[in-house]
Design an enzyme around this catalytic site. Structure first.
Site, PDB file in Angstrom:
ATOM      1  N   TYR A   1       0.936  -1.295   0.012  1.00 19.47           N
ATOM      2  CA  TYR A   1      -0.002   0.042   0.008  1.00 19.47           C
ATOM      3  C   TYR A   1       0.880   1.427  -0.014  1.00 19.47           C
ATOM      4  CZ  TYR A   1      -3.657   3.171   1.511  1.00 19.47           C
ATOM      5  OH  TYR A   1      -4.590   4.415   1.495  1.00 19.47           O
TER       6      TYR A   1
ATOM      7  N   ALA B   1       3.851   1.701  -1.048  1.00 19.73           N
ATOM      8  CA  ALA B   1       4.624   1.719  -2.235  1.00 19.73           C
ATOM      9  C   ALA B   1       3.694   2.267  -3.378  1.00 19.73           C
ATOM     10  CB  ALA B   1       5.042   0.368  -2.788  1.00 19.73           C
ATOM     11  N   SER B   2       2.438   1.703  -3.334  1.00 19.49           N
ATOM     12  CA  SER B   2       1.441   2.361  -4.470  1.00 19.49           C
ATOM     13  C   SER B   2       1.140   3.772  -4.280  1.00 19.49           C
ATOM     14  CB  SER B   2       0.116   1.487  -4.209  1.00 19.49           C
ATOM     15  OG  SER B   2      -0.911   1.704  -3.165  1.00 19.49           O
ATOM     16  N   LYS B   3       0.915   4.106  -2.852  1.00 16.18           N
ATOM     17  CA  LYS B   3       0.560   5.535  -2.681  1.00 16.18           C
ATOM     18  C   LYS B   3       1.846   6.475  -2.940  1.00 16.18           C
ATOM     19  CE  LYS B   3      -3.808   5.137  -1.633  1.00 16.18           C
ATOM     20  NZ  LYS B   3      -4.982   5.479  -2.675  1.00 16.18           N
TER      21      LYS B   3
ATOM     22  N   ILE C   1      -8.819   7.890   8.461  1.00 13.71           N
ATOM     23  CA  ILE C   1     -10.255   8.297   8.261  1.00 13.71           C
ATOM     24  C   ILE C   1     -11.101   7.264   8.376  1.00 13.71           C
ATOM     25  CG2 ILE C   1     -11.705   9.526   6.504  1.00 13.71           C
ATOM     26  CD1 ILE C   1      -9.097  11.201   7.207  1.00 13.71           C
TER      27      ILE C   1
HETATM   28  N1  LIG Z   1      -9.659   5.739   4.952  1.00 10.55           N
HETATM   29  C1  LIG Z   1      -8.542   5.812   5.125  1.00 10.55           C
HETATM   30  O1  LIG Z   1      -7.966   6.084   6.443  1.00 10.55           O
HETATM   31  C2  LIG Z   1      -7.634   6.652   4.192  1.00 10.55           C
HETATM   32  C3  LIG Z   1      -6.522   7.127   4.531  1.00 10.55           C
HETATM   33  C4  LIG Z   1      -5.762   7.729   3.382  1.00 10.55           C
HETATM   34  C5  LIG Z   1      -5.961   7.119   2.157  1.00 10.55           C
HETATM   35  N2  LIG Z   1      -7.229   6.931   1.869  1.00 10.55           N
HETATM   36  C6  LIG Z   1      -7.552   6.514   0.442  1.00 10.55           C
HETATM   37  O2  LIG Z   1      -8.753   6.984   0.135  1.00 10.55           O
HETATM   38  C7  LIG Z   1      -9.251   6.498  -0.994  1.00 10.55           C
HETATM   39  C8  LIG Z   1     -10.615   5.733  -0.533  1.00 10.55           C
HETATM   40  O3  LIG Z   1     -10.527   4.884   0.528  1.00 10.55           O
HETATM   41  P1  LIG Z   1     -11.892   4.966   1.382  1.00 10.55           P
HETATM   42  O4  LIG Z   1     -11.291   4.654   3.064  1.00 10.55           O
HETATM   43  O5  LIG Z   1     -13.066   5.805   1.520  1.00 10.55           O
HETATM   44  O6  LIG Z   1     -12.360   3.333   1.234  1.00 10.55           O
HETATM   45  P2  LIG Z   1     -13.848   2.576   0.750  1.00 10.55           P
HETATM   46  O7  LIG Z   1     -13.432   1.108   0.810  1.00 10.55           O
HETATM   47  O8  LIG Z   1     -14.690   3.175   1.506  1.00 10.55           O
HETATM   48  O9  LIG Z   1     -14.000   3.129  -0.518  1.00 10.55           O
HETATM   49  C9  LIG Z   1     -12.920   2.800  -1.743  1.00 10.55           C
HETATM   50  C10 LIG Z   1     -13.980   2.874  -2.906  1.00 10.55           C
HETATM   51  O10 LIG Z   1     -13.320   2.398  -4.054  1.00 10.55           O
HETATM   52  C11 LIG Z   1     -14.029   1.436  -4.914  1.00 10.55           C
HETATM   53  N3  LIG Z   1     -13.077   0.534  -5.764  1.00 10.55           N
HETATM   54  C12 LIG Z   1     -12.275  -0.382  -5.033  1.00 10.55           C
HETATM   55  N4  LIG Z   1     -11.692  -1.140  -6.101  1.00 10.55           N
HETATM   56  C13 LIG Z   1     -11.900  -0.447  -7.215  1.00 10.55           C
HETATM   57  C14 LIG Z   1     -11.744  -0.707  -8.647  1.00 10.55           C
HETATM   58  N5  LIG Z   1     -10.865  -1.801  -9.139  1.00 10.55           N
HETATM   59  N6  LIG Z   1     -12.488   0.123  -9.353  1.00 10.55           N
HETATM   60  C15 LIG Z   1     -13.273   0.965  -9.226  1.00 10.55           C
HETATM   61  N7  LIG Z   1     -13.446   1.071  -7.952  1.00 10.55           N
HETATM   62  C16 LIG Z   1     -12.766   0.572  -6.830  1.00 10.55           C
HETATM   63  C17 LIG Z   1     -14.858   0.838  -3.831  1.00 10.55           C
HETATM   64  O11 LIG Z   1     -16.025   0.143  -4.352  1.00 10.55           O
HETATM   65  C18 LIG Z   1     -15.276   1.835  -3.161  1.00 10.55           C
HETATM   66  O12 LIG Z   1     -16.346   2.542  -3.269  1.00 10.55           O
HETATM   67  C19 LIG Z   1      -8.616   5.138  -1.220  1.00 10.55           C
HETATM   68  O13 LIG Z   1      -7.513   5.462  -2.427  1.00 10.55           O
HETATM   69  C20 LIG Z   1      -7.649   5.021   0.188  1.00 10.55           C
HETATM   70  O14 LIG Z   1      -6.312   4.348  -0.152  1.00 10.55           O
HETATM   71  C21 LIG Z   1      -8.070   6.336   2.723  1.00 10.55           C
END
Ligand SMILES: NC(=O)c1ccc[n+]([C@@H]2O[C@H](COP(=O)([O-])OP(=O)(O)OC[C@H]3O[C@@H](n4cnc5c(N)ncnc54)[C@H](O)[C@@H]3O)[C@@H](O)[C@H]2O)c1
Length: 252
Positions: A155, A157-159, A188
């Site tokens: 994760y 590495a991807s970010k 979050i």
């Molecule tokens: N929640 C956290 O603490 C946090 C912190 C930093 C960054 N992020 C980033 O924020 C973004 C959203 O995360 P979240 O916490 O809301 O997660 P979440 O799981 O609630 O939402 C992720 C969304 O992406 C969609 N998704 C997943 N794989 C997919 C694909 N192959 N094609 C299309 N859609 C796809 C899912 O259906 C979902 O609607 C992510 O990129 C995550 O890495 C989250």
């Protein structure tokens, strides 16, 4: 109405942060296209937005697939004739110790979180260059793209890769008036973080690592996305905006 007449595409907009961004943008007057691979949840957010009077288009899309991404953006531009804002938010995170990461888990994280953002960004940027009216592309990165967290090597590495993709794009697209920036959220409250949130002892300890002493909400990120999408950030490109309650500034 800070996004009146703008066309915005949000990937992964059915849940969590992407859902909050979709709602925020629609309430600021944007026409909102949501691309997500979960059809039922996509229909639910579309219905909610339509009930609020928003113009919305949902396209079931797996961002790992170039053909699905191209078809999805074709539909957006066929519907509204242009694309102004993109939020590459679709992402996954399945923690695993570095010594235990399976090759398929590595591939899936890189494919969804990084390649997916590349496919959507490249196609959208080509359309924006052709339109000639600039644009704002936002990469939903993470504090994990700026510092390492245990059990998250794939994760992280991807970010980290996403932040460098963002800077590379910002460099090459500035001359077309296309701004590219990253949002780097901390912890979050979404289904991604549910396992920790639902463990009272673990979350109690974790929150003590956050100077502001609370976890973030999707709306905290949606407000930052609105700033990056709007003209208020017009002289910003190539930037990583950290929204983490101060977590990253703390050494111990
Ligand atoms: N929640 C956290 O603490 C946090 C912190 C930093 C960054 N992020 C980033 O924020 C973004 C959203 O995360 P979240 O916490 O809301 O997660 P979440 O799981 O609630 O939402 C992720 C969304 O992406 C969609 N998704 C997943 N794989 C997919 C694909 N192959 N094609 C299309 N859609 C796809 C899912 O259906 C979902 O609607 C992510 O990129 C995550 O890495 C989250």
């Amino acid at each position: 109405m800070r996004l009146k007449d703008k066309v915005a595409l949000i990937t992964g907009g059915s849940h969590g942060i992407g859902r909050a961004v979709s709602l925020r943008f629609a309430r600021e007057g944007a026409k909102v296209a949501i691309a997500d691979n979960e059809a039922e949840a996509l229909e639910e957010i579309n219905a909610l937005l339509r009930a609020e009077g928003a113009e919305v288009l949902g396209v079931v899309t797996d961002v790992q697939s170039k053909s699905q991404v191209d078809t999805m953006i074709d539909k957006v531009t066929a519907q509204w004739g242009k694309l102004d804002i993109v939020v590459n938010n679709a992402g996954i995170c399945k923690p695993s110790a570095f010594l235990e990461i399976m090759e398929e888990d590595w591939d899936r994280h890189l494919n969804v979180n990084l390649k997916g953002a590349f496919l959507v960004s490249q196609r959208a940027a080509r359309d924006m260059v052709h339109q000639g009216t600039g644009g704002s592309i936002i990469q939903m990165s993470s504090v994990n793209g700026l510092a390492a967290e245990s059990d998250q090597a794939h994760y992280n590495a991807s970010k980290g890769g996403l932040n460098l993709l963002m800077m590379s794009m910002a460099l090459e697209l500035a001359e077309y008036g296309i701004r590219v920036n990253s949002l780097c959220p901390g912890f979050i409250e979404t289904r991604l973080t549910k396992p920790l949130i639902e463990n009272p002892q673990a979350i109690g300890t974790y929150v003590k690592t956050i100077p502001m002493r609370r976890v973030g909400q999707p709306e905290d990120i949606a407000d930052a996305a609105l700033f990056m999408a709007s003209d208020e950030s017009r002289y910003m490109t190539g930037h990583c905006l950290v929204i983490d309650g101060g977590q990253l500034i703390k050494l111990s």
